[in-house]
Design a protein around this motif. Structure first.
Motif, PDB file in Angstrom:
ATOM      1  N   SER A 331       0.825  -1.203   0.000  1.00 64.04           N
ATOM      2  CA  SER A 331       0.000   0.000   0.000  1.00 64.04           C
ATOM      3  C   SER A 331       0.862   1.257   0.000  1.00 64.04           C
ATOM      4  O   SER A 331       1.841   1.344   0.734  1.00 64.04           O
ATOM      5  N   ASN A 333      -0.249   3.905   1.131  1.00 63.23           N
ATOM      6  CA  ASN A 333      -0.833   4.703   2.216  1.00 63.23           C
ATOM      7  C   ASN A 333      -0.114   4.465   3.532  1.00 63.23           C
ATOM      8  O   ASN A 333       0.576   3.467   3.710  1.00 63.23           O
ATOM      9  N   SER A 341      -6.908  -2.128  -3.535  1.00 58.26           N
ATOM     10  CA  SER A 341      -8.032  -1.267  -3.860  1.00 58.26           C
ATOM     11  C   SER A 341      -7.700  -0.471  -5.105  1.00 58.26           C
ATOM     12  O   SER A 341      -6.539  -0.345  -5.493  1.00 58.26           O
ATOM     13  N   GLN A 342      -8.748   0.074  -5.695  1.00 58.95           N
ATOM     14  CA  GLN A 342      -8.574   0.901  -6.880  1.00 58.95           C
ATOM     15  C   GLN A 342      -7.795   2.163  -6.529  1.00 58.95           C
ATOM     16  O   GLN A 342      -6.928   2.601  -7.278  1.00 58.95           O
ATOM     17  N   GLU A 343      -8.085   2.692  -5.346  1.00 58.45           N
ATOM     18  CA  GLU A 343      -7.440   3.942  -4.929  1.00 58.45           C
ATOM     19  C   GLU A 343      -5.929   3.748  -4.772  1.00 58.45           C
ATOM     20  O   GLU A 343      -5.125   4.561  -5.238  1.00 58.45           O
ATOM     21  N   GLU A 344      -5.523   2.626  -4.165  1.00 60.33           N
ATOM     22  CA  GLU A 344      -4.088   2.355  -4.008  1.00 60.33           C
ATOM     23  C   GLU A 344      -3.423   2.109  -5.366  1.00 60.33           C
ATOM     24  O   GLU A 344      -2.308   2.578  -5.618  1.00 60.33           O
ATOM     25  N   ARG A 346      -4.322   3.348  -8.206  1.00 58.25           N
ATOM     26  CA  ARG A 346      -4.188   4.639  -8.902  1.00 58.25           C
ATOM     27  C   ARG A 346      -3.013   5.433  -8.374  1.00 58.25           C
ATOM     28  O   ARG A 346      -2.304   6.102  -9.112  1.00 58.25           O
ATOM     29  N   LYS A 347      -2.847   5.383  -7.054  1.00 59.17           N
ATOM     30  CA  LYS A 347      -1.745   6.145  -6.453  1.00 59.17           C
ATOM     31  C   LYS A 347      -0.397   5.566  -6.888  1.00 59.17           C
ATOM     32  O   LYS A 347       0.508   6.304  -7.289  1.00 59.17           O
ATOM     33  N   TYR A 370      -7.260  -4.983  -9.396  1.00 61.01           N
ATOM     34  CA  TYR A 370      -7.458  -3.527  -9.516  1.00 61.01           C
ATOM     35  C   TYR A 370      -6.324  -2.868 -10.285  1.00 61.01           C
ATOM     36  O   TYR A 370      -6.529  -1.999 -11.122  1.00 61.01           O
ATOM     37  N   GLU A 374      -6.499  -0.807 -13.714  1.00 57.80           N
ATOM     38  CA  GLU A 374      -6.085   0.609 -13.779  1.00 57.80           C
ATOM     39  C   GLU A 374      -5.009   0.802 -14.842  1.00 57.80           C
ATOM     40  O   GLU A 374      -5.004   1.810 -15.549  1.00 57.80           O
TER      41      GLU A 374
END
Ligand code: GCB
Length: 617
Positions: A331, A333, A341-344, A346-347, A370, A374
């Protein structure tokens, strides 16, 4: 011997290993109910809930004891002795690794039991329901309402079990025994340079389908014909023969009706002239609709060809330089741990883009879906890898079957993703006859499952005629791969960065070359001169010297330095510097960019994407 194993075919191998068929295609665009969230968990280092005191598995007994955790038993009266209670056990988040969620489990390797209770009502009586796991590390036994659904081995790929016959409307309990003990004969084996994160690390969901449903499809351009979409569609169920499936790509005004054969399969060949090809500059995805009487399935698929010719990698026929970076599935984060996750995604890919990348190497095992999805959208080409890492038990047939099964599962999951261009069979494996046979069979298997993509493996370098500054690849696996990739750590594990300028490369194979790793450890914020180990300056200097050196490799068509972000590893114990992190990231574990990030960014900004000028048409 290995050849025979390979020719058994995908299905049989997955049946022997997991007791089930491969999971359904496109799990993320199905009718589904998420089982993510809080699950009860019991840490069970002695596997007390699995074995009786004579060390016999409870599940083999004729009458199953209440002490078997999968029975989820409760005392029936006050005299009843039951030494566990899931409903009183603490909660843990799914998806997620246990190591970063619970301080006590930071170093834990062993068994943890998970339990989730749920109600479920099917939309139609005749529908089927599957429980789908994105991945669980490493070995899992799964039970629903006290009955065993099956077992899965391998920490990074999806698996599913049909639950229709056992499902009830109220109070279902799903129990999963997850065991991440490392084993010599496993894939990966005992020794790796990454954290052995345990747990239900990816999404868990119930997927509902009609009685007969679209189980699988493969829709890609033919490798050497950019006007021909080929592949197959496949139904599963008890009424699969002679059925109509409509395939539609509305934007291409393309609609085709296909009829399944007795096995439920329909082969696909569609000529089309108007395709906008998927590429990093134009990551075009088309809506694809698949229809039967009972369902409509939607996907988004890109079309491109990927080939090699001599030293070139041809994306849609054009020589392309792969400006890459390696990634672990960690991650980005605060707190780290496994990403899912999609958010991770993307980052992480956003950082890769910022670096100037058009390519990522997802090391050293299949990452979550994911990030692949992406990459498809963001126009980043992808290298995916089977976790055949370092010292695998080459002579062991079960080890081979395991490696092949994990490879089958990742190819099966991602074969419709345009971004994926390379399947990597292994990383830094020592050459031997048994290893060559093992990896040779894997490559054969991959080509059989997916004839459209390129095969590679991260190989090792050796001295040319004993000369320490003339380097070569002398590994017979170089003859098998389409792309010759190797890792090298000149200036870090060998000498200091100035050594790079004294190296000559003698690469005799007529193949495109990728340097799949180089790098140096640096602690963000630690400064010194360019010869001070662990300083940002050392790492930045190593990047400058290495990039100058690799520019002289005439066949070089890509590079994926090691690595985007610092990642946890139990092999990295230096206090105050490593603190359980491999520090070769261009970005720290807290998201801070080190000097070397900008060195590589500058290099990529100047490097032409296309190499057409000198390509013999
Ligand atoms: C390698 C391995 C990678 C390690 C890296 C390192 O060659 O492929 O998994 O993490 O070196 O940092 O030593």
């Amino acid at each position: 011997m290995m050849k025979n194993i390979a020719s058994f075919g995908v299905l049989l191998i997955s049946l022997t290993l997991t007791g089930q068929e491969l999971f359904l295609q496109n799990a993320y665009n199905r009718i589904a109910t998420s089982l993510n969230g809080e699950w009860n968990y019991i840490v069970d280092p002695y596997e007390n809930g699995f074995y009786d005191y004579r060390y016999e598995p409870f599940e083999n007994a004729e009458s199953v004891s209440k002490n078997a955790f999968f029975t989820n038993s409760k005392p029936t009266d006050k005299t009843d002795l039951i030494e566990y209670d899931f409903d009183k056990a603490p909660l843990i988040k799914v998806p997620g690794d246990w190591n970063t969620q619970k301080e006590k489990l930071y170093y834990y390797e062993g068994t943890v039991w998970y339990k989730k209770s749920f109600d479920y009502t099917k939309a139609h009586d005749s529908n089927r329901v599957f429980v789908y796991f994105g991945a669980a590390n490493y070995e899992v036994d799964i039970y629903l309402n006290g009955e065993k659904l099956g077992k899965h081995v391998g920490g990074f790929t999806p698996f599913q079990f049909e639950v229709s016959p056992l499902l009830r409307e109220k109070d279902n309990f799903l129990i999963v025994k997850v065991d991440n003990k490392r084993k010599r004969e496993a894939v990966p084996t005992l020794n790796t340079d990454w954290w052995n994160y345990g747990g239900l690390t990816r999404d868990v969901k119930l997927i509902e389908t009609p009685g007969t449903y679209i189980n699988d499809y493969f829709i890609q351009l033919k490798k050497d014909d950019n006007r021909l979409i080929t592949g197959y569609l496949e139904l599963n169920g008890d009424d699969v023969s002679n059925k109509k499936i409509t395939l539609e790509i509305p934007e291409l005004k393309l609609k085709k009706e296909l009829l399944t054969n007795v096995e439920g399969k329909a082969l696909l060949e569609i000529k089309t002239k108007k395709i906008q090809y998927w590429s990093p500059e134009n990551p075009k995805l088309y809506e694809v609709l698949l229809r039967t009487d009972g369902e409509t399935l939607q996907d988004h698929i890109g079309f491109r060809t990927i080939n090699t010719e001599g030293k070139y990698i041809l994306l849609n026929g054009e020589p392309t330089f792969l400006r890459g970076i390696c990634l672990h599935e960690e991650s980005p984060n605060e707190g780290g741990g496994r990403a899912n996750s999609q958010e991770e995604a993307r980052k992480l890919l956003g950082w890769a883009k910022e670096l100037g990348c058009n390519f990522v190497r997802l090391a050293h095992y299949p990452h979550n879906e994911y990030i692949i999805r992406e990459a498809d959208k963001m126009g980043i080409m992808v290298w995916e890898e089977d976790p055949v890492y370092w010292t695998i038990d080459w002579e062991n047939e079960a080890t081979y079957r395991n490696a092949e099964n994990q490879l089958s599962e990742v190819i099966h999951r991602d074969k419709n993703r345009a971004s994926v261009i390379i399947w990597s069979m292994a990383n830094e494996t020592p050459t031997s006859g048994a290893r060559n046979e093992f990896l040779g069979s894997l490559a054969e298997h991959a080509r059989q499952m997916d004839p459209t993509r390129l095969i590679s493996a991260a190989l090792e370098i050796s001295r040319y005629e004993g000369n320490p500054t003339t380097l070569t690849i002398s590994d017979s696996y170089a003859d098998v791969v389409d792309v010759l990739s190797f890792n090298q750590y000149i200036g870090w594990y060998v000498g200091t960065p100035e050594l790079a300028q004294r190296i000559t490369w003698k690469i005799t194979q007529d193949k495109p070359v990728i340097i799949s790793e180089f790098g140096a450890g640096a602690k963000y914020g630690f400064h010194g001169d360019a010869l001070t180990r662990w300083s940002e300056e050392y790492q930045a200097d190593l990047y400058k010297e290495t990039l100058k050196m690799i520019d002289k490799i005439e066949k070089l068509q890509g590079v994926t330095p090691w690595i985007l972000k610092d990642f946890r590893s139990p092999r990295r114990l230096l206090n105050g510097i490593q603190d359980d992190y491999n520090r070769k990231g261009l970005i720290s574990d807290k998201g801070e960019k080190k000097q070397a990030f900008f060195v590589l960014q500058d290099y990529y900004q100047k490097k032409p994407w296309k190499m057409s000028n000198n390509f013999p048409k």
